[in-house]
Design an enzyme around this catalytic site. Structure first.
Site, mmCIF file in Angstrom:
data_model
loop_
_atom_site.group_PDB
_atom_site.id
_atom_site.type_symbol
_atom_site.label_atom_id
_atom_site.label_comp_id
_atom_site.label_asym_id
_atom_site.label_seq_id
_atom_site.Cartn_x
_atom_site.Cartn_y
_atom_site.Cartn_z
ATOM 1 N N CYS A 1 6.677 -6.182 2.137
ATOM 2 C CA CYS A 1 5.301 -6.360 1.675
ATOM 3 C C CYS A 1 4.691 -5.061 1.131
ATOM 4 O O CYS A 1 5.042 -4.646 0.034
ATOM 5 C CB CYS A 1 4.461 -6.976 2.787
ATOM 6 N N ARG B 1 -5.726 -14.403 -1.873
ATOM 7 C CA ARG B 1 -4.503 -13.839 -1.312
ATOM 8 C C ARG B 1 -3.433 -14.925 -1.224
ATOM 9 O O ARG B 1 -3.757 -16.113 -1.083
ATOM 10 C CB ARG B 1 -4.769 -13.259 0.083
ATOM 11 N N HIS C 1 7.180 -11.273 6.207
ATOM 12 C CA HIS C 1 6.925 -10.635 7.493
ATOM 13 C C HIS C 1 7.384 -11.584 8.583
ATOM 14 O O HIS C 1 8.008 -12.585 8.339
ATOM 15 C CB HIS C 1 5.409 -10.467 7.715
HETATM 16 N N1 GLN Z 1 -1.964 -4.478 0.931
HETATM 17 C C1 GLN Z 1 -0.965 -5.237 0.251
HETATM 18 C C2 GLN Z 1 -1.499 -6.527 -0.343
HETATM 19 O O1 GLN Z 1 -2.476 -7.047 0.146
HETATM 20 C C3 GLN Z 1 0.220 -5.504 1.176
HETATM 21 C C4 GLN Z 1 -0.138 -6.391 2.332
HETATM 22 C C5 GLN Z 1 0.882 -6.435 3.429
HETATM 23 O O2 GLN Z 1 1.729 -5.541 3.607
HETATM 24 N N2 GLN Z 1 0.776 -7.469 4.257
HETATM 25 O O3 GLN Z 1 -0.947 -7.043 -1.281
#
Ligand code: GLN
Length: 243
Positions: free
Chosen positions: A93, A129, A195
């Site tokens: 990620c 998101r 994850h």
């Molecule tokens: N900050 C990054 C995003 O929001 C990665 C997020 C994460 O590692 N969960 O895309």
């Protein structure tokens, strides 16, 4: 004398959703087969061991990615050389985004990446998101298998011609929600949005990474099989979760 030097990079900063579980999985799966592992936790300002064969970068918030940006960039030559010599890098990620060319955060800050993978990531300020459980079909180093995990990212990643997708996903998930790709791979550099952590429930991926990192010791021979009944049950459980 160790068989594998494993670096957990920025363990104090890149660590969302139990990414440390990825490191533990790699260490244990090597040790269960009798290999001696030296785990080095390296954070900002500390030197990388020159004999690192595997480097893990976990996920993190935009703020943290910005914080580590300059330190990571100062390691670019060293990491490029290490992967050129066959070291494996796995980025999860936020860590995945930073091994690409650049990440533009939701606030518009540009964080320059290592450029080890031909991709870039942009988090559009008002875009939703990408969050949810993922079932993907991975294709890595001639093997194909199911990957399961959880993703939560604002960034949309676009692969350039030099990077291959790590996996295929249904539309709405993965790198950008559009092109059904998830993660990326080039040589021994691997990135994924998954994850959970990803490796405990995907032992096939863990073993492929390990086998490659251990190749100087094993001559590339396949790793001995382990009793993975627990891991298989965890994989099934992760796959059955809806949210
Ligand atoms: N900050 C990054 C995003 O929001 C990665 C997020 C994460 O590692 N969960 O895309």
């Amino acid at each position: 004398m160790s068989d594998l030097v494993l670096v957990h990079l920025y363990p104090d900063l890149l660590r969302t959703y139990g990414d440390r579980g990825n490191v533990l999985t790699l260490v244990r799966r090597a040790e269960w087969r009798g290999f001696v592992v030296r785990l080095e936790e390296i954070t900002r300002g500390e030197r990388l061991p020159p004999d690192a064969r595997m480097i893990v970068l976990g996920g993190g918030t935009d703020r943290v990615q910005d914080l580590i940006g300059a330190d990571l960039l100062a390691r670019r030559d060293e990491l490029t050389e290490a992967t050129g010599a066959g070291a494996v890098i796995i980025g999860i990620c936020g860590g995945y985004q930073l091994i690409g060319h650049r990440y533009v955060t939701a606030e518009g800050t540009e964080v320059e990446g290592l450029g080890l993978l031909d991709l870039e990531t942009v988090a559009a300020p008002r875009a939703k998101r990408i969050i949810g459980r993922v079932r993907a079909r991975a294709a890595i180093w001639g093997r194909s298998f199911e990957l399961v995990g959880f993703e939560n990212h604002g960034g949309r990643t676009t692969l350039g011609p030099g990077a291959h997708p790590l996996a295929r996903v249904p539309r709405g998930q993965g790198n950008n929600g559009r092109d059904r790709t998830e993660g990326a791979i080039l040589g021994s550099v691997v990135g994924t949005y998954l994850h959970g952590p990803v490796l405990p429930v995907n032992p096939k991926l863990a073993d492929l990474l390990l086998a490659r990192a251990l190749a100087p010791r094993t001559g590339g021979a396949p790793l001995e099989a382990l009793d993975d009944r627990l891991e298989a049950a965890a994989h099934r459980e992760a796959r059955s979760l809806k949210r």
